[in-house]
Scaffold this active site. Structure first.
Site, PDB file in Angstrom:
ATOM      1  N   CYS A 104      -8.922  -2.107  11.648  1.00  0.00           N
ATOM      2  CA  CYS A 104      -8.571  -0.917  10.859  1.00  0.00           C
ATOM      3  C   CYS A 104      -9.566  -0.805   9.711  1.00  0.00           C
ATOM      4  O   CYS A 104      -9.512  -1.543   8.742  1.00  0.00           O
ATOM      5  CB  CYS A 104      -7.139  -1.000  10.347  1.00  0.00           C
ATOM      6  SG  CYS A 104      -6.680  -2.549   9.560  1.00  0.00           S
ATOM      7  N   HIS A 140       9.606  33.536  -0.720  1.00  0.00           N
ATOM      8  CA  HIS A 140       8.948  34.690  -0.122  1.00  0.00           C
ATOM      9  C   HIS A 140       7.429  34.538  -0.108  1.00  0.00           C
ATOM     10  O   HIS A 140       6.773  34.785   0.907  1.00  0.00           O
ATOM     11  CB  HIS A 140       9.340  35.970  -0.879  1.00  0.00           C
ATOM     12  CG  HIS A 140       8.685  37.196  -0.334  1.00  0.00           C
ATOM     13  ND1 HIS A 140       7.488  37.675  -0.835  1.00  0.00           N
ATOM     14  CD2 HIS A 140       9.008  37.996   0.704  1.00  0.00           C
ATOM     15  CE1 HIS A 140       7.132  38.742  -0.143  1.00  0.00           C
ATOM     16  NE2 HIS A 140       8.033  38.965   0.789  1.00  0.00           N
ATOM     17  N   GLY A 165      -9.183  -6.773   9.196  1.00  0.00           N
ATOM     18  CA  GLY A 165      -9.456  -6.039   7.959  1.00  0.00           C
ATOM     19  C   GLY A 165     -10.882  -6.325   7.549  1.00  0.00           C
ATOM     20  O   GLY A 165     -11.158  -7.298   6.851  1.00  0.00           O
ATOM     21  N   SER A 166     -11.806  -5.497   8.014  1.00  0.00           N
ATOM     22  CA  SER A 166     -13.227  -5.835   7.875  1.00  0.00           C
ATOM     23  C   SER A 166     -13.707  -5.824   6.426  1.00  0.00           C
ATOM     24  O   SER A 166     -14.646  -6.549   6.082  1.00  0.00           O
ATOM     25  CB  SER A 166     -14.082  -4.890   8.727  1.00  0.00           C
ATOM     26  OG  SER A 166     -13.807  -3.543   8.404  1.00  0.00           O
ATOM     27  N   ASN A 167     -13.067  -5.035   5.542  1.00  0.00           N
ATOM     28  CA  ASN A 167     -13.511  -5.012   4.143  1.00  0.00           C
ATOM     29  C   ASN A 167     -13.285  -6.365   3.468  1.00  0.00           C
ATOM     30  O   ASN A 167     -14.189  -6.935   2.851  1.00  0.00           O
ATOM     31  CB  ASN A 167     -12.779  -3.907   3.359  1.00  0.00           C
ATOM     32  CG  ASN A 167     -13.207  -2.528   3.787  1.00  0.00           C
ATOM     33  OD1 ASN A 167     -14.292  -2.360   4.329  1.00  0.00           O
ATOM     34  ND2 ASN A 167     -12.372  -1.540   3.552  1.00  0.00           N
ATOM     35  N   ASP A 168     -12.042  -6.862   3.573  1.00  0.00           N
ATOM     36  CA  ASP A 168     -11.749  -8.159   2.939  1.00  0.00           C
ATOM     37  C   ASP A 168     -12.448  -9.305   3.658  1.00  0.00           C
ATOM     38  O   ASP A 168     -12.912 -10.259   3.021  1.00  0.00           O
ATOM     39  CB  ASP A 168     -10.234  -8.395   2.911  1.00  0.00           C
ATOM     40  CG  ASP A 168      -9.592  -7.795   1.676  1.00  0.00           C
ATOM     41  OD1 ASP A 168     -10.230  -7.818   0.616  1.00  0.00           O
ATOM     42  OD2 ASP A 168      -8.458  -7.289   1.768  1.00  0.00           O
ATOM     43  N   GLU A 180      -8.165 -11.112   7.809  1.00  0.00           N
ATOM     44  CA  GLU A 180      -9.082 -10.679   6.745  1.00  0.00           C
ATOM     45  C   GLU A 180      -9.525 -11.832   5.844  1.00  0.00           C
ATOM     46  O   GLU A 180     -10.328 -11.645   4.937  1.00  0.00           O
ATOM     47  CB  GLU A 180      -8.426  -9.572   5.905  1.00  0.00           C
ATOM     48  CG  GLU A 180      -7.038  -9.902   5.413  1.00  0.00           C
ATOM     49  CD  GLU A 180      -6.288  -8.678   4.886  1.00  0.00           C
ATOM     50  OE1 GLU A 180      -6.941  -7.652   4.633  1.00  0.00           O
ATOM     51  OE2 GLU A 180      -5.069  -8.761   4.753  1.00  0.00           O
ATOM     52  N   ARG A 201      -0.250   2.553   5.550  1.00  0.00           N
ATOM     53  CA  ARG A 201      -0.184   1.830   4.277  1.00  0.00           C
ATOM     54  C   ARG A 201       1.057   2.235   3.480  1.00  0.00           C
ATOM     55  O   ARG A 201       1.321   3.421   3.299  1.00  0.00           O
ATOM     56  CB  ARG A 201      -1.417   2.137   3.424  1.00  0.00           C
ATOM     57  CG  ARG A 201      -2.747   1.828   4.092  1.00  0.00           C
ATOM     58  CD  ARG A 201      -3.887   2.191   3.136  1.00  0.00           C
ATOM     59  NE  ARG A 201      -5.197   2.026   3.751  1.00  0.00           N
ATOM     60  CZ  ARG A 201      -5.851   2.995   4.379  1.00  0.00           C
ATOM     61  NH1 ARG A 201      -5.300   4.187   4.497  1.00  0.00           N
ATOM     62  NH2 ARG A 201      -7.044   2.772   4.894  1.00  0.00           N
ATOM     63  N   ARG A 235       1.778  -1.637   7.568  1.00  0.00           N
ATOM     64  CA  ARG A 235       1.345  -2.820   6.815  1.00  0.00           C
ATOM     65  C   ARG A 235       2.222  -2.964   5.569  1.00  0.00           C
ATOM     66  O   ARG A 235       2.386  -2.008   4.802  1.00  0.00           O
ATOM     67  CB  ARG A 235      -0.122  -2.699   6.396  1.00  0.00           C
ATOM     68  CG  ARG A 235      -0.659  -3.977   5.733  1.00  0.00           C
ATOM     69  CD  ARG A 235      -2.101  -3.812   5.299  1.00  0.00           C
ATOM     70  NE  ARG A 235      -2.217  -2.899   4.167  1.00  0.00           N
ATOM     71  CZ  ARG A 235      -3.382  -2.465   3.698  1.00  0.00           C
ATOM     72  NH1 ARG A 235      -4.518  -2.834   4.266  1.00  0.00           N
ATOM     73  NH2 ARG A 235      -3.425  -1.648   2.662  1.00  0.00           N
TER      74      ARG A 235
END
Length: 794
Positions: A753, A421, A703-706, A682, A512, A580
């Site tokens: 990404c 409720h 994967g631009s970070n790695d 990556e 992910r 992924r």
């Protein structure tokens, strides 16, 4: 005699156009019994008293004038005044006698219904149905009463009178005043319906739309043991099922999510006591089982689709399973009045702007934030103590609490699930609610200042103090799609996917799995495989609690991973959703329950045993096969063929081939059943050998970070080096440029990404100029970046 002149009508005589004669609930029941039983929907038979009967009763009893007199100085803002007036009117009605000819009609039709079921006095549910109820913009949960397991004419006639009196409950009076309905232009009709013996089985509620997000392609089913009142009252946290309509129509296993609720208590008939029903404990064994089968879930969902199609609008339904016959029934249906009325042209997003100490947590209802002073109220008799703008903290609510719920800045309840409720009414009022907290009434203190946040996912959090938050509003009605680049989305939380689907997008560029494993599974997958060999009792106990309802621990992992993936894929169907594969590092896997027994200690897990290197390794291959089975289930069994699969952190061509081979043995072969295989770009070797990799894959995602950390030789987990790591570095951009160039040449799709395109407009421009196919961003950046691309005419 026409319908309007009758005191009683059989369900077979009633249609949905008869609301002014028999009220909304009865009109709907008559409509469904008459027209939808032919389509396989089971509706228990019955009959209804009419508005004519109600007006006749008031006239013959001579109480209409007396009721007007009582209500002439009504003040609904004064709780004590409202309570006193309601009590006086109800006493007037209950002290009056039903006209003899009306009584005879009710008894006659009750006899006919008993004869149909071949018993002397058939057991019935007696339900109130007002002639002004269930209007599209005016409906609140449980305004009038229902009486269950009524047998015999004497008890039936008393229940009818009690239903009539319930037209003047405090909440019903206040509601009509607010909606400016004349109290005497509303009539109370009574539905008398064959009781379904759900006390011996299960019952629940069902919506043909997601109650949290308004996502229309799903059916939501809640289920408990016994009579359904405990769901609405919030006494029990139910089992919850989501079913994806498009795949249901194709005959697929369309249950994309199922969650076991505790279901510790149930309401059953009390065949020997004074009261018609009683409370009973549910055995631990039954608590750990789903209260209905998958087959029954799909049958109910199919009925929801039939009912929605018939009424041509999202519906809110109640269902029950008869424990004697084993049959399912729909016992009520009404239009859904919250999400179906929502304006989807404006995206409204509440965001916390500062953190704080979390005092309690529970299930978030809605996605808003509320702040205020706590008022702990445990009994409805004390609701007059509640003030405008306070936070209502209680064990549970029922319809009598509505007058103060309207004044609350937030509602927090110890008990209940998403269809109790408190949850239903808070959605209708647009107030954040956190239910099922277990201990909020003990932890939160009167006059304490708090912030209730439902804006951070499925879990609602109560913070200490009044914290800052903001509301972003964006009109997306005429938002154009960029022509040169697709703007996709990064999604990790399955429970947020339906909400995110309303943000203008071109699909999911990165889904992910890590969030699903961390938050839904919580256990190291190898510990599930080795369950029978585990020596650690504490770990085994934790696994038993989490996997309740599953005999096979391996199947638990496959099912939960498949459901998490499926919920994301369904939210964006038929657009591409690129999943992924799991990319935990060893330290992250070690943090899962039982994980330390299986993970090596590495000095730099970021550069260690992660991604593709795990999937073919003898120490991990059986776990990876479970992961493949989960994805196969989501794609083939559930029918979500918009899922593409992406392999992370591949170091060599040989490694890629090994992983592809293992996947093929598990039924995930590139090109078969339309499966596209992607890889993350990556590692610098991915770019150096990109032409060779393009022969093995249908698409790339940068994967631009790695890629940045490995190109510049830094550890992105090290804060000391954060000033160096930037994807706009010339060396990183050169690698990205080469990757896009070769992908274009080999006709392989390529996207990115990462947050870079959102954070750095010049970097986004660079990517588009180079010819990238898509950028995939965090949900809170998608609209901003789309507007930027449109401005630059990309």
């Amino acid at each position: 005699m026409n319908k309007k002149q009758k005191f009683v009508l059989k369900f077979s005589e009633i249609r949905n156009t008869d609301v002014e004669i028999v009220g909304g609930k009865n009109a709907s029941l008559g409509e469904m019994y008459s027209l939808l039983t032919k389509k396989g929907v089971n509706i228990p038979n019955g009959f209804a008293t009419t508005a004519k009967a109600y007006q006749y009763f008031l006239k013959e009893a001579g109480i209409k004038k007396a009721i007007k007199e009582v209500l002439k100085d009504l003040d609904v803002n004064n709780i004590r005044n409202l309570q006193a007036k309601g009590r006086q009117v109800r006493k007037l009605i209950l002290d009056s006698v039903l006209p003899e000819d009306l009584e005879k009609e009710i008894v006659k039709y009750y006899g006919l219904l008993s004869k149909e079921f071949r018993v002397k006095n058939v057991d019935v549910a007696v339900r109130s149905s007002a002639t002004a109820e269930d209007l599209p913009d005016a409906s609140f949960a449980g305004q009038q009463e229902t009486f269950l397991n009524i047998t015999g004419t004497e008890d039936l006639l008393l229940a009818v009178k009690k239903c009539i009196a319930s037209l003047f409950t405090d909440r019903a009076i206040a509601y009509r005043e607010e909606k400016k309905f004349n109290h005497f232009k509303v009539s109370l009709t009574v539905g008398i319906q064959k009781m379904v013996r759900s006390d011996l089985a299960s019952s629940g509620v069902m919506f043909s739309i997601d109650t949290e997000s308004g996502f229309k392609d799903t059916v939501l089913i809640n289920s408990i043991y016994g009579l359904g009142e405990y769901i609405v009252q919030g006494m029990v946290t139910p089992d919850e099922f989501y079913i994806f309509k498009p795949m249901l129509a194709k005959g697929k296993n369309a249950i994309i999510s199922k969650t076991i609720g505790p279901k510790k208590r149930k309401m059953i008939y009390d065949l020997k006591g004074k009261d018609p029903v009683k409370d009973m404990k549910v055995s631990r064994k039954d608590q750990n089982k789903f209260s209905i089968t998958d087959r029954e879930v799909k049958q109910l969902a199919n009925w929801a689709v039939v009912i929605e199609k018939h009424y041509q609008k999202p519906m809110d339904m109640e269902w029950a399973k008869d424990g004697k016959s084993g049959k399912l029934y729909i016992v009520q249906a009404r239009p859904e009045t919250v999400q179906s009325q929502r304006d989807y042209a404006v995206v409204e997003e509440f965001k916390m702007q500062e953190g704080g100490k979390v005092l309690v947590q529970g299930a978030a209802v809605g996605s808003r934030i509320g702040t205020g002073e706590v008022n702990v109220i445990m009994d409805v008799k004390d609701i007059h103590k509640f003030k405008q703008g306070q936070v209502l903290v209680t064990d549970m609510t029922d319809p009598d609490w509505v007058p103060i719920m309207k004044k609350a800045s937030a509602i927090i309840a110890d008990a209940g699930g998403r269809t109790c409720h408190a949850a239903i009414v808070s959605r209708e009022l647009g107030i954040p609610a956190i239910v099922g907290t277990i201990n909020a009434t003990k932890v939160l203190k009167p006059k304490q200042k708090i912030t209730a946040s439902c804006a951070e996912g499925e879990v609602g959090k109560v913070y200490q103090g009044v914290l800052k938050y903001k509301i972003d509003k964006t009109n997306i009605k005429n938002m154009k799609r960029p022509k040169k680049v697709k703007v996709m989305m990064n999604v990790g939380e399955p429970d947020q996917a339906f909400n995110f689907s309303f943000i203008p997008n071109d699909g999911v560029g990165l889904a992910r799995e890590e969030f699903i494993v961390n938050n839904y599974i919580k256990i190291h997958p190898q510990a599930l495989l080795d369950y029978g060999k585990l020596k650690d009792r504490k770990v085994k106990k934790q696994i038993d609690e989490i996997t309740a309802g599953y005999k096979s621990k391996k199947q638990f992992y496959i099912d939960k991973l498949a459901e998490g993936v499926a919920r994301i894929a369904a939210a964006f169907y038929p657009k591409d959703v690129i999943i992924r594969l799991s990319d935990f590092k060893t330290n992250e896997y070690a943090n899962l329950i039982g994980g330390t027994a299986y993970e090596p200690e590495e000095d730099n897990p970021m550069l260690g045993w992660r991604g593709a290197s795990r999937y073919y390794d003898p120490k991990f291959i059986e776990v990876f096969k479970m992961e493949c089975q989960a994805l196969k289930k989501a794609r083939l069994e559930m029918g979500l063929d918009n899922i593409k699969i992406m392999i992370p952190f591949i170091r060599t061509i040989d490694e890629a081939k090994k992983v592809i081979k293992v996947m093929a043995t598990q039924g995930l072969k590139r090109g078969k059943d339309g499966l596209d295989l992607y890889m993350m770009v990556e590692v610098p070797s991915n770019v150096i050998l990109i032409e060779e990799f393009s022969k093995l894959f249908d698409g790339f995602s940068i994967g631009s970070n790695d890629l940045t950390q490995l190109t510049l030789g830094l550890d992105r987990d090290s804060g000391m080096l954060s000033h160096i790591g930037n994807e706009r570095n010339a060396a990183v951009k050169k690698l990205i440029s080469r990757a896009i160039e070769v992908a274009k040449k080999t006709k392989t799709k390529i996207g990115i990404c990462g947050q870079g395109p959102s954070d750095f407009p010049d970097f986004a421009e660079f990517l588009v100029r180079e010819g990238i196919d898509s950028v995939s961003l965090n949900p809170d950046s998608v609209i901003k970046t789309t507007l930027m691309f449109n401005k630059k005419k990309f």
